[in-house]
Design a protein around this motif. Sequence first.
Motif, PDB file in Angstrom:
ATOM      1  N   GLY A 149     -28.129   3.126 -19.067  1.00  0.00           N
ATOM      2  CA  GLY A 149     -27.577   2.415 -17.593  1.00  0.00           C
ATOM      3  C   GLY A 149     -26.073   2.612 -18.468  1.00  0.00           C
ATOM      4  N   SER A 150     -25.287   2.858 -19.205  1.00  0.00           N
ATOM      5  CA  SER A 150     -23.787   2.847 -19.537  1.00  0.00           C
ATOM      6  C   SER A 150     -22.875   3.871 -18.799  1.00  0.00           C
ATOM      7  CB  SER A 150     -23.113   2.894 -21.253  1.00  0.00           C
ATOM      8  OG  SER A 150     -24.422   4.033 -21.560  1.00  0.00           O
ATOM      9  N   VAL A 151     -23.754   4.743 -18.147  1.00  0.00           N
ATOM     10  CA  VAL A 151     -22.976   6.155 -17.710  1.00  0.00           C
ATOM     11  C   VAL A 151     -22.794   5.514 -16.465  1.00  0.00           C
ATOM     12  CG1 VAL A 151     -23.665   7.560 -19.694  1.00  0.00           C
ATOM     13  CG2 VAL A 151     -24.880   7.384 -17.761  1.00  0.00           C
ATOM     14  N   MET A 152     -23.410   4.602 -15.709  1.00  0.00           N
ATOM     15  CA  MET A 152     -22.917   4.337 -14.686  1.00  0.00           C
ATOM     16  C   MET A 152     -21.851   4.022 -14.368  1.00  0.00           C
ATOM     17  SD  MET A 152     -27.121   3.667 -13.109  1.00  0.00           S
ATOM     18  CE  MET A 152     -26.800   3.412 -11.966  1.00  0.00           C
ATOM     19  N   SER A 153     -21.665   3.896 -12.866  1.00  0.00           N
ATOM     20  CA  SER A 153     -20.613   2.692 -12.873  1.00  0.00           C
ATOM     21  C   SER A 153     -21.219   1.931 -12.233  1.00  0.00           C
ATOM     22  CB  SER A 153     -19.425   4.052 -11.134  1.00  0.00           C
ATOM     23  OG  SER A 153     -20.032   4.341 -10.473  1.00  0.00           O
ATOM     24  N   GLU A 154     -20.270   1.028 -12.093  1.00  0.00           N
ATOM     25  CA  GLU A 154     -20.343  -0.518 -10.986  1.00  0.00           C
ATOM     26  C   GLU A 154     -20.752   0.099  -9.713  1.00  0.00           C
ATOM     27  OE1 GLU A 154     -21.864  -3.828 -10.845  1.00  0.00           O
ATOM     28  OE2 GLU A 154     -21.050  -2.588 -12.749  1.00  0.00           O
ATOM     29  N   THR A 155     -20.083   1.173  -8.577  1.00  0.00           N
ATOM     30  CA  THR A 155     -20.108   1.626  -7.253  1.00  0.00           C
ATOM     31  C   THR A 155     -21.679   1.854  -7.295  1.00  0.00           C
ATOM     32  OG1 THR A 155     -18.103   2.392  -7.157  1.00  0.00           O
ATOM     33  CG2 THR A 155     -19.955   2.795  -5.994  1.00  0.00           C
ATOM     34  N   SER A 156     -22.041   2.903  -8.126  1.00  0.00           N
ATOM     35  CA  SER A 156     -23.076   3.692  -7.796  1.00  0.00           C
ATOM     36  C   SER A 156     -24.580   2.093  -8.782  1.00  0.00           C
ATOM     37  CB  SER A 156     -23.544   4.405  -9.300  1.00  0.00           C
ATOM     38  OG  SER A 156     -25.116   4.976  -9.784  1.00  0.00           O
ATOM     39  N   LYS A 157     -24.158   1.719  -9.411  1.00  0.00           N
ATOM     40  CA  LYS A 157     -25.557   0.479  -9.501  1.00  0.00           C
ATOM     41  C   LYS A 157     -25.306  -0.677  -8.791  1.00  0.00           C
ATOM     42  CE  LYS A 157     -24.466   0.039 -15.025  1.00  0.00           C
ATOM     43  NZ  LYS A 157     -23.954  -1.288 -15.432  1.00  0.00           N
ATOM     44  N   GLN A 158     -24.120  -0.869  -7.322  1.00  0.00           N
ATOM     45  CA  GLN A 158     -24.069  -1.688  -6.784  1.00  0.00           C
ATOM     46  C   GLN A 158     -24.554  -0.839  -5.738  1.00  0.00           C
ATOM     47  OE1 GLN A 158     -20.487  -2.587  -5.537  1.00  0.00           O
ATOM     48  NE2 GLN A 158     -20.006  -3.735  -6.831  1.00  0.00           N
ATOM     49  N   ASN A 159     -24.952   0.569  -5.138  1.00  0.00           N
ATOM     50  CA  ASN A 159     -25.568   1.791  -4.605  1.00  0.00           C
ATOM     51  C   ASN A 159     -27.441   1.674  -4.816  1.00  0.00           C
ATOM     52  OD1 ASN A 159     -23.397   1.910  -3.000  1.00  0.00           O
ATOM     53  ND2 ASN A 159     -23.338   4.341  -3.928  1.00  0.00           N
ATOM     54  N   MET A 160     -27.358   1.730  -6.074  1.00  0.00           N
ATOM     55  CA  MET A 160     -28.920   1.303  -6.640  1.00  0.00           C
ATOM     56  C   MET A 160     -30.278   0.239  -6.011  1.00  0.00           C
ATOM     57  SD  MET A 160     -30.480   1.507 -10.246  1.00  0.00           S
ATOM     58  CE  MET A 160     -30.091  -0.093 -10.603  1.00  0.00           C
ATOM     59  N   ARG A 161     -28.870  -1.281  -6.423  1.00  0.00           N
ATOM     60  CA  ARG A 161     -29.899  -2.390  -5.643  1.00  0.00           C
ATOM     61  C   ARG A 161     -29.787  -2.852  -4.257  1.00  0.00           C
ATOM     62  NH1 ARG A 161     -25.307  -4.094  -8.769  1.00  0.00           N
ATOM     63  NH2 ARG A 161     -25.821  -4.631 -11.279  1.00  0.00           N
ATOM     64  N   ARG A 162     -29.002  -1.740  -3.879  1.00  0.00           N
ATOM     65  CA  ARG A 162     -28.921  -1.638  -2.079  1.00  0.00           C
ATOM     66  C   ARG A 162     -30.385  -0.639  -1.225  1.00  0.00           C
ATOM     67  NH1 ARG A 162     -24.066   0.542  -1.130  1.00  0.00           N
ATOM     68  NH2 ARG A 162     -23.375  -1.054  -1.061  1.00  0.00           N
ATOM     69  N   VAL A 163     -30.583   0.169  -2.064  1.00  0.00           N
ATOM     70  CA  VAL A 163     -31.164   1.129  -2.030  1.00  0.00           C
ATOM     71  C   VAL A 163     -32.835   0.590  -2.465  1.00  0.00           C
ATOM     72  CG1 VAL A 163     -32.783   3.518  -2.266  1.00  0.00           C
ATOM     73  CG2 VAL A 163     -29.968   3.119  -2.379  1.00  0.00           C
ATOM     74  N   LEU A 164     -33.147   0.083  -3.026  1.00  0.00           N
ATOM     75  CA  LEU A 164     -34.186  -0.989  -3.916  1.00  0.00           C
ATOM     76  C   LEU A 164     -34.759  -1.781  -3.167  1.00  0.00           C
ATOM     77  CD1 LEU A 164     -33.276  -0.887  -7.405  1.00  0.00           C
ATOM     78  CD2 LEU A 164     -34.919   0.927  -6.563  1.00  0.00           C
TER      79      LEU A 164
END
Length: 289
Positions: free
Chosen positions: A84-99
């Motif tokens: 998780g440390s290599v993920m940007s905050e934007t990518s984390k938000q995208n991941m939550r949106r997709v899930l």
Amino acid sequence: MKKKIGLVGLCIALSFGSCVSKKKLTQAENKLMQVESRLSKETAEKRTHKEEKEALEATVENYNQKIYALQKDNQNRVEIGKDGSVMSETSKQNMRRVLQKMNPDKVAGAKTLNDSINLAVAYNIQQSLNDSFGADGLELDANGNPIKKEGLEVSVAQPVVKITINNSILFKSGSAWVNKNSHPLIEKLANLIKSEPNMEVLVEGHADATPVVEGSYLGDNWMMASKRAIAVVRLLEGKFDVLGEQLAASSRGEHKPVAENETSEGRAKNRRTTITLMPNMEKFMEMMK
């Protein structure tokens, strides 16, 4: 006389001692040279291994970027990282949106952050590949996203992406010729493969347990699954210019079912072709040692 003998004895003793010391010194020098040579060799090998490891890591990272680009759109793209440390905050938000768009039962099976990343990336790639079929034959889910029913499934287990395509999409019954309406899908995969020369592709044919019609040019289930896998490989190479050395075709026959063969629905699921995308696995596994 005794004095002379004593003097001669002393000279011999000193001479012998000098020879022994010189011999020991030579042995020590030789041993030192061997140690220095071995150390130099080990240092060079360590530097070479480090450079190879860095090069392979760069290859995998480049491969991951190609997979990232294959996802549906910028708004939902999810980075593929080791943790998780290599993920940007934007990518984390995208991941939550997709899930949130996915089946809750499937999402509940994700035990780690990497599991969640893999699910989200697989979902995005699947939606992107579904678009290759156009609007015909697609249904929309509750969020308006196209779903190819019982046709296309993507799974990701970093760094491997596995795409399962039902044979009803790729082939007519009793045929080993790839349907033209599936060419846009194969072309999209071909473009991805061509963009990463270190990517390797394994195409596997699967059959159900029903014997092939006697006298058919398809032979038996082993041969039919093989012919279909080879047909996909030939299409990738012959029509869409993928390098042959990146491709491999194999047959699983009827021996890797994903459903029961006692029902028509189960047999339909078992008739499938899997396309596995991966970085050069021999080199990748060497890097992991």
